[in-house]
Design a protein around this motif. Structure first.
Motif, mmCIF file in Angstrom:
data_model
loop_
_atom_site.group_PDB
_atom_site.id
_atom_site.type_symbol
_atom_site.label_atom_id
_atom_site.label_comp_id
_atom_site.label_asym_id
_atom_site.label_seq_id
_atom_site.Cartn_x
_atom_site.Cartn_y
_atom_site.Cartn_z
ATOM 1 N N GLN A 196 -67.169 58.721 -44.474
ATOM 2 C CA GLN A 196 -66.339 59.858 -44.848
ATOM 3 C C GLN A 196 -66.589 60.213 -46.318
ATOM 4 N N PRO A 197 -66.193 61.402 -46.760
ATOM 5 C CA PRO A 197 -66.411 61.762 -48.169
ATOM 6 C C PRO A 197 -65.880 60.730 -49.154
ATOM 7 N N ARG A 198 -64.803 60.026 -48.788
ATOM 8 C CA ARG A 198 -64.250 59.001 -49.687
ATOM 9 C C ARG A 198 -65.180 57.796 -49.799
ATOM 10 N N ASN A 199 -66.067 57.611 -48.819
ATOM 11 C CA ASN A 199 -67.015 56.492 -48.848
ATOM 12 C C ASN A 199 -68.301 56.835 -49.564
ATOM 13 N N GLU A 209 -74.381 65.970 -51.524
ATOM 14 C CA GLU A 209 -73.615 67.134 -51.102
ATOM 15 C C GLU A 209 -73.852 67.432 -49.626
ATOM 16 N N LEU A 210 -75.082 67.228 -49.160
ATOM 17 C CA LEU A 210 -75.396 67.461 -47.753
ATOM 18 C C LEU A 210 -74.643 66.500 -46.852
ATOM 19 N N LEU A 211 -74.537 65.231 -47.267
ATOM 20 C CA LEU A 211 -73.814 64.246 -46.471
ATOM 21 C C LEU A 211 -72.339 64.614 -46.351
ATOM 22 N N LYS A 212 -71.743 65.023 -47.446
ATOM 23 C CA LYS A 212 -70.325 65.400 -47.408
ATOM 24 C C LYS A 212 -70.111 66.639 -46.544
ATOM 25 N N THR A 213 -70.995 67.604 -46.684
ATOM 26 C CA THR A 213 -70.874 68.834 -45.898
ATOM 27 C C THR A 213 -71.033 68.548 -44.409
ATOM 28 N N SER A 214 -71.967 67.666 -44.067
ATOM 29 C CA SER A 214 -72.197 67.362 -42.648
ATOM 30 C C SER A 214 -70.966 66.704 -42.030
ATOM 31 N N TYR A 215 -70.284 65.841 -42.793
ATOM 32 C CA TYR A 215 -69.069 65.226 -42.243
ATOM 33 C C TYR A 215 -67.984 66.278 -42.016
ATOM 34 N N ASN A 216 -67.802 67.167 -42.973
ATOM 35 C CA ASN A 216 -66.774 68.197 -42.840
ATOM 36 C C ASN A 216 -67.056 69.107 -41.641
ATOM 37 N N ILE A 217 -68.323 69.423 -41.412
ATOM 38 C CA ILE A 217 -68.678 70.250 -40.249
ATOM 39 C C ILE A 217 -68.408 69.489 -38.956
#
Length: 244
Positions: A196-199, A209-217
């Protein structure tokens, strides 16, 4: 059936995408699954009031107040077979010598921390230079390259399931060998935990940024699917379930 039939759906293959500094060229390393696994186990953990997932806290009762999304994991088994490569002129040489060892090694390297500089080639050059210096009686005062973090990964399972993950378990079952004892068939069982973004580290790198965006999507897709299930239920069906 004709494979060129225009109405035939295109088969998408699962993959792991590695964002690593261990390679000279700064491009993602895409590890495509040779065969898609037929099954995959998904687990979501409940939050407990003790402050830890899985009932490890002081209170074993789940509570409503929850500070973040539930942890989610995937367990799947990947199968590899050198037979396809032996029929492919491009990969035939590697398959004859290594079997499926190269595919397994690509997955194993996802568990190893990155070197800070030079990557795999830099390590190889440094090892050769050290060996040459030792043979010539020259002592090097160079400090060892510090170990880095494990690479960032994206698990790709269709357009609606692209999520940042970390390998949590890894086992290999080698099933057959070549005359040179290289594995020519194998099963690799892996455990993946969604990050998750917190991790994820606070970084301005494009990969972060791509990893965080992919989780949100991924989360938005889940919410959309849940909403579509509610829309598909008729009011009469819902009223028929109520004890009134």
């Amino acid at each position: 059936m004709n494979d060129d039939y225009p109405g035939r759906p295109k088969l998408l293959k699962g993959a792991l995408i590695e964002f690593s500094k261990r390679f000279i060229v700064p491009v993602p390393n895409i590890i495509i699954f040779q065969y898609n696994p037929e099954t995959m186990v998904r687990k979501l953990e409940t939050w407990y009031s003790g402050g830890q997932e899985g009932g490890q806290g002081g209170n074993s009762e789940p509570v409503n107040a929850q500070p973040h999304d539930p942890p989610e994991t995937f367990d799947l088994t990947l199968e590899f077979d050198a037979a396809d490569d032996l029929d492919n002129p491009v990969n035939q040489g590697i398959a004859i010598v290594a079997g499926v060892s190269n595919r397994i090694a690509a997955l194993e390297m996802l568990l190893y921390p990155e070197e800070e500089a030079g990557g795999l080639l830099g390590s190889a050059v440094g090892a050769l230079a050290g060996a040459a210096g030792g043979a010539a009686g020259i002592t090097s005062n160079a400090k060892p390259v510090p170990r880095g973090k494990v690479p960032d990964l994206l698990f790709c399972w269709g357009p609606s399931r692209i999520v940042p993950v970390r390998l949590t378990s890894f086992s290999v079952e080698e099933q057959a060998y070549s005359p040179q004892l290289s594995p020519i068939r194998a099963k690799v069982t892996v455990g993946l935990k969604i990050l998750q973004p917190r991790n994820l580290p606070c970084s301005k790198e494009v990969s972060s940024e791509l990893l965080k965006t992919s989780y949100n999507i991924y989360k938005k897709v889940k919410q959309g699917l849940a909403a579509s299930n509610m829309v598909g239920q008729s009011a009469d069906a819902i009223m028929g379930m109520l004890p009134i």
